[in-house]
Design a protein around this motif. Structure first.
Motif, PDB file in Angstrom:
ATOM      1  N   ILE A  85       0.859  -1.186   0.000  1.00 41.21           N
ATOM      2  CA  ILE A  85       0.000   0.000   0.000  1.00 41.21           C
ATOM      3  C   ILE A  85       0.892   1.232   0.000  1.00 41.21           C
ATOM      4  O   ILE A  85       1.870   1.308   0.751  1.00 41.21           O
ATOM      5  N   LEU A  86       0.562   2.207  -0.862  1.00 40.68           N
ATOM      6  CA  LEU A  86       1.332   3.442  -0.946  1.00 40.68           C
ATOM      7  C   LEU A  86       0.804   4.453   0.071  1.00 40.68           C
ATOM      8  O   LEU A  86      -0.394   4.748   0.101  1.00 40.68           O
ATOM      9  N   TYR A  87       1.686   4.983   0.911  1.00 32.33           N
ATOM     10  CA  TYR A  87       1.347   6.021   1.890  1.00 32.33           C
ATOM     11  C   TYR A  87       2.085   7.298   1.519  1.00 32.33           C
ATOM     12  O   TYR A  87       3.298   7.277   1.259  1.00 32.33           O
ATOM     13  N   THR A  88       1.370   8.408   1.527  1.00 31.09           N
ATOM     14  CA  THR A  88       2.008   9.694   1.260  1.00 31.09           C
ATOM     15  C   THR A  88       1.139  10.803   1.823  1.00 31.09           C
ATOM     16  O   THR A  88      -0.067  10.627   1.986  1.00 31.09           O
ATOM     17  N   SER A  89       1.719  11.935   2.117  1.00 25.43           N
ATOM     18  CA  SER A  89       0.953  13.016   2.725  1.00 25.43           C
ATOM     19  C   SER A  89       0.058  13.683   1.684  1.00 25.43           C
ATOM     20  O   SER A  89       0.308  13.610   0.471  1.00 25.43           O
ATOM     21  N   CYS A  90      -0.973  14.347   2.167  1.00 31.85           N
ATOM     22  CA  CYS A  90      -1.929  14.989   1.253  1.00 31.85           C
ATOM     23  C   CYS A  90      -1.327  16.216   0.568  1.00 31.85           C
ATOM     24  O   CYS A  90      -1.928  16.758  -0.361  1.00 31.85           O
ATOM     25  N   GLU A  91      -0.149  16.675   0.997  1.00 29.70           N
ATOM     26  CA  GLU A  91       0.506  17.818   0.343  1.00 29.70           C
ATOM     27  C   GLU A  91       1.632  17.376  -0.582  1.00 29.70           C
ATOM     28  O   GLU A  91       2.474  18.174  -0.993  1.00 29.70           O
ATOM     29  N   THR A  92       1.610  16.105  -0.935  1.00 29.64           N
ATOM     30  CA  THR A  92       2.608  15.540  -1.838  1.00 29.64           C
ATOM     31  C   THR A  92       2.407  16.042  -3.266  1.00 29.64           C
ATOM     32  O   THR A  92       1.297  16.367  -3.677  1.00 29.64           O
ATOM     33  N   HIS A  93       3.490  16.063  -4.040  1.00 28.61           N
ATOM     34  CA  HIS A  93       3.424  16.468  -5.450  1.00 28.61           C
ATOM     35  C   HIS A  93       2.470  15.556  -6.223  1.00 28.61           C
ATOM     36  O   HIS A  93       2.389  14.352  -5.965  1.00 28.61           O
ATOM     37  N   TYR A  94       1.768  16.125  -7.177  1.00 20.41           N
ATOM     38  CA  TYR A  94       0.734  15.378  -7.904  1.00 20.41           C
ATOM     39  C   TYR A  94       1.271  14.150  -8.637  1.00 20.41           C
ATOM     40  O   TYR A  94       0.532  13.203  -8.928  1.00 20.41           O
ATOM     41  N   SER A  95       2.563  14.128  -8.928  1.00 20.85           N
ATOM     42  CA  SER A  95       3.124  12.993  -9.669  1.00 20.85           C
ATOM     43  C   SER A  95       3.048  11.692  -8.882  1.00 20.85           C
ATOM     44  O   SER A  95       2.985  10.610  -9.476  1.00 20.85           O
ATOM     45  N   VAL A  96       3.068  11.774  -7.559  1.00 17.66           N
ATOM     46  CA  VAL A  96       2.990  10.563  -6.743  1.00 17.66           C
ATOM     47  C   VAL A  96       1.593   9.956  -6.845  1.00 17.66           C
ATOM     48  O   VAL A  96       1.440   8.729  -6.955  1.00 17.66           O
ATOM     49  N   PHE A  97       0.566  10.797  -6.839  1.00 15.11           N
ATOM     50  CA  PHE A  97      -0.801  10.298  -7.009  1.00 15.11           C
ATOM     51  C   PHE A  97      -1.012   9.789  -8.442  1.00 15.11           C
ATOM     52  O   PHE A  97      -1.753   8.842  -8.677  1.00 15.11           O
ATOM     53  N   LYS A  98      -0.330  10.421  -9.376  1.00 17.08           N
ATOM     54  CA  LYS A  98      -0.361   9.929 -10.764  1.00 17.08           C
ATOM     55  C   LYS A  98       0.222   8.518 -10.835  1.00 17.08           C
ATOM     56  O   LYS A  98      -0.325   7.642 -11.507  1.00 17.08           O
ATOM     57  N   ALA A  99       1.339   8.306 -10.128  1.00 15.04           N
ATOM     58  CA  ALA A  99       1.962   6.981 -10.108  1.00 15.04           C
ATOM     59  C   ALA A  99       1.002   5.943  -9.540  1.00 15.04           C
ATOM     60  O   ALA A  99       0.889   4.831 -10.066  1.00 15.04           O
ATOM     61  N   ALA A 100       0.283   6.305  -8.473  1.00 16.64           N
ATOM     62  CA  ALA A 100      -0.677   5.367  -7.867  1.00 16.64           C
ATOM     63  C   ALA A 100      -1.767   4.986  -8.861  1.00 16.64           C
ATOM     64  O   ALA A 100      -2.168   3.815  -8.943  1.00 16.64           O
ATOM     65  N   ARG A 101      -2.230   5.964  -9.640  1.00 14.80           N
ATOM     66  CA  ARG A 101      -3.269   5.668 -10.651  1.00 14.80           C
ATOM     67  C   ARG A 101      -2.702   4.807 -11.773  1.00 14.80           C
ATOM     68  O   ARG A 101      -3.338   3.845 -12.206  1.00 14.80           O
ATOM     69  N   MET A 102      -1.518   5.143 -12.234  1.00 17.78           N
ATOM     70  CA  MET A 102      -0.919   4.397 -13.343  1.00 17.78           C
ATOM     71  C   MET A 102      -0.664   2.942 -12.972  1.00 17.78           C
ATOM     72  O   MET A 102      -0.858   2.042 -13.784  1.00 17.78           O
ATOM     73  N   TYR A 103      -0.214   2.709 -11.733  1.00 22.01           N
ATOM     74  CA  TYR A 103       0.155   1.367 -11.314  1.00 22.01           C
ATOM     75  C   TYR A 103      -0.984   0.645 -10.604  1.00 22.01           C
ATOM     76  O   TYR A 103      -0.793  -0.474 -10.111  1.00 22.01           O
ATOM     77  N   ARG A 104      -2.175   1.294 -10.552  1.00 20.65           N
ATOM     78  CA  ARG A 104      -3.355   0.706  -9.902  1.00 20.65           C
ATOM     79  C   ARG A 104      -3.028   0.295  -8.464  1.00 20.65           C
ATOM     80  O   ARG A 104      -3.348  -0.800  -8.020  1.00 20.65           O
ATOM     81  N   MET A 105      -2.365   1.207  -7.745  1.00 19.26           N
ATOM     82  CA  MET A 105      -1.984   0.931  -6.360  1.00 19.26           C
ATOM     83  C   MET A 105      -2.999   1.531  -5.396  1.00 19.26           C
ATOM     84  O   MET A 105      -3.552   2.606  -5.659  1.00 19.26           O
ATOM     85  N   GLU A 106      -3.213   0.855  -4.298  1.00 20.82           N
ATOM     86  CA  GLU A 106      -4.014   1.443  -3.230  1.00 20.82           C
ATOM     87  C   GLU A 106      -3.180   2.548  -2.583  1.00 20.82           C
ATOM     88  O   GLU A 106      -2.035   2.321  -2.188  1.00 20.82           O
ATOM     89  N   CYS A 107      -3.747   3.742  -2.494  1.00 16.37           N
ATOM     90  CA  CYS A 107      -3.000   4.898  -1.986  1.00 16.37           C
ATOM     91  C   CYS A 107      -3.716   5.475  -0.774  1.00 16.37           C
ATOM     92  O   CYS A 107      -4.908   5.806  -0.844  1.00 16.37           O
ATOM     93  N   VAL A 108      -3.000   5.604   0.330  1.00 17.52           N
ATOM     94  CA  VAL A 108      -3.553   6.165   1.567  1.00 17.52           C
ATOM     95  C   VAL A 108      -2.944   7.544   1.774  1.00 17.52           C
ATOM     96  O   VAL A 108      -1.719   7.683   1.883  1.00 17.52           O
TER      97      VAL A 108
END
Length: 476
Positions: free
Chosen positions: A186-209
């Motif tokens: 599971i990918l954990y990252t803060s809500c103020e993280t750069h948008y590219s990290v959330f993009k990575a979660a979508r691209m890799y179909r990862m659960e992101c918290v």
């Protein structure tokens, strides 16, 4: 070669191959060279193109037009293009003068490298394996990677990395390595993280918290611990921000590791990627900063090359542990190499630019520039507050956050990055005290007109930067 064609044809013996027509002329060309302009249906013509966030570039684009038939004689085409480029260069000089909101170091001179612009330099495949393509710059690329591996305390025979095309690619690669090491993580990252990290979660179909943040923008490690406890049965892949995008907050790497250990995550059940886009190269030279080091249980670090280093093209550096990279590597016969990168072709000029700057400045040069940026950032923050403008500066940062200007034209003029009621200035090596004074004087003059009749009031930014840093009517 003939044998391979015969074998291939044998596989397709059930299909009839149509012969070429007798009148086929391989030298024939299309007479009408220029395709017609695409016309919309009548009912669509009057509709305006939707503009989202920014302005529509079609209103200012430079059209590509066909040369006249006699242009080779008159030379008008070359003269016209030279005029367009001269005007564009003038606009670049003007826009560079008023560039404050984005973390790019515009103070560089690569005149010595102009001699290389005539070459197509492409670093295909693995940086450490020479491919069949000989016009490359791997010798520069590996030299740069060795420099960064030393900075982050990783032995030459223990790391793998490459020069990326941007910071986003570094994040995509770092998180991909984490996902390959822990496919069910599971990918954990803060809500103020750069948008590219959330993009990575979508691209890799990862659960992101998404983890909450403190007012400073730093990850809230107590919330992080609670969310880890909810998913103790699955490995953790963590993105740690070495400088958040908007507030320049640095996540406490040591505290993140401590919370992982407190919740029962052994080192073989988590992977940490450090997004150091801007501050990853600044933090090693700040005494009080949490140290980014591979002596700690981290998996990868990425930085941008066009930010603090200063390059004329976007690029970055990605370093990971060699033990992890086999999960990504694939042999590519076409290249006579292997590949574990995100992109195929990679800019071979970028490593040379980075190598050139690292050699010119070295560790001492970067330390001097870090000190200058931090000193100038404090100057800007103090001047803003003296002028009655709410502002915040994180201790380890050169990103000054303040109340968003009321006039969007002023925002565009100074190319400020805004989010909600706040804007920020990123103080880079090219941002001088004189430049900050010009900006401050303009801002103070503008504010006098924005609020002169009392109809408008300064934004309250207490929720963004804390009550102690807000200077609105309620919190003065």
């Amino acid at each position: 070669m003939v044998g391979s064609i015969d074998l291939y044809a044998g596989d397709l013996n059930t299909e009839k191959v149509e012969p070429l027509p007798e009148d086929f002329d391989p030298t024939a060309v299309i007479k009408e060279l220029v395709p017609p302009v695409v016309e919309a249906e009548n009912e669509e013509k009057d509709k305006k193109r939707e503009i989202v966030l920014g302005r529509n570039v079609h209103t200012m684009c430079l059209a590509v037009t066909e040369p006249e038939s006699d242009d080779e004689v008159t030379g008008e085409r070359e003269a016209s293009m030279a005029s367009v480029l001269a005007r564009y260069r003038k606009s670049l000089i003007e826009r560079t003068k008023h560039h404050l909101g984005y973390p790019y170091n515009l103070d560089f001179d690569y005149g010595a490298l102009a001699q290389l612009q005539h070459f197509s330099i492409n670093n295909l495949g693995d940086p450490f394996i020479e491919s069949n393509y000989g016009v490359h710059s791997r010798q520069f690329e590996v030299g740069v990677l060795d420099w960064f591996a030393r900075l982050w305390e990783l032995e030459k025979n223990e790391y793998w990395g490459y020069i990326t095309n941007c910071g986003t690619e570094g994040n995509l690669h770092g998180i991909l390595v984490g996902r390959e090491v822990f496919p069910d993580g599971i990918l954990y990252t803060s809500c103020e993280t750069h948008y590219s990290v959330f993009k990575a979660a979508r691209m890799y179909r990862m659960e992101c918290v998404k983890v909450d943040t403190l007012v400073s923008g730093e990850i809230d490690c107590e919330d992080f611990k609670l969310k880890l406890l909810c998913n103790k049965d699955k490995p953790a892949i963590i993105n740690v921000n070495i400088g958040t995008t908007v507030k320049g907050a640095v996540d406490d790497l040591d505290l993140v590791i401590q919370k992982l250990e407190e919740t029962g995550f052994t080192h073989d059940r988590f992977y940490i990627h450090c997004d150091g886009a801007l501050f990853g190269l600044m933090m090693p030279f700040v005494k009080r900063a949490p140290k980014v080091s591979f002596k700690k249980p981290i998996g990868s670090v990425s930085v941008s090359g066009h930010k603090f280093v200063g390059c004329p093209m976007p690029c970055g550096v990605q370093i990971t542990r060699l033990e992890h990279i086999n999960a990504l590597s694939r042999n590519v016969e076409y290249l006579a190499s292997r590949d574990a990168t995100i992109m195929g072709s990679r800019n071979g000029h970028a490593p040379i630019f980075l190598w050139y700057t690292l050699n010119r400045k070295g560790y001492r040069g970067f330390r001097k520039e870090v000190q200058k940026c931090l000193r100038n950032a404090h100057y800007l923050k103090d001047r803003l507050k003296d002028a009655g403008i709410g502002a915040m500066l994180n201790e380890l940062s050169s990103t000054v956050v303040f109340e968003r200007p009321q006039d969007e034209e002023f925002v565009r003029r100074w190319q400020l990055a805004c989010q909600g009621n706040i804007a920020h200035v990123v103080v880079m090596p090219n941002v001088t005290i004189e430049k900050l004074d010009v900006f401050l004087n303009e801002l103070v003059q503008k504010r006098a007109t924005w609020f002169q009749d009392g109809k408008l009031q300064p934004h309250c930014i207490a929720a963004d930067v804390g009550k102690e840093n807000c200077l609105c009517a309620l919190h003065k």
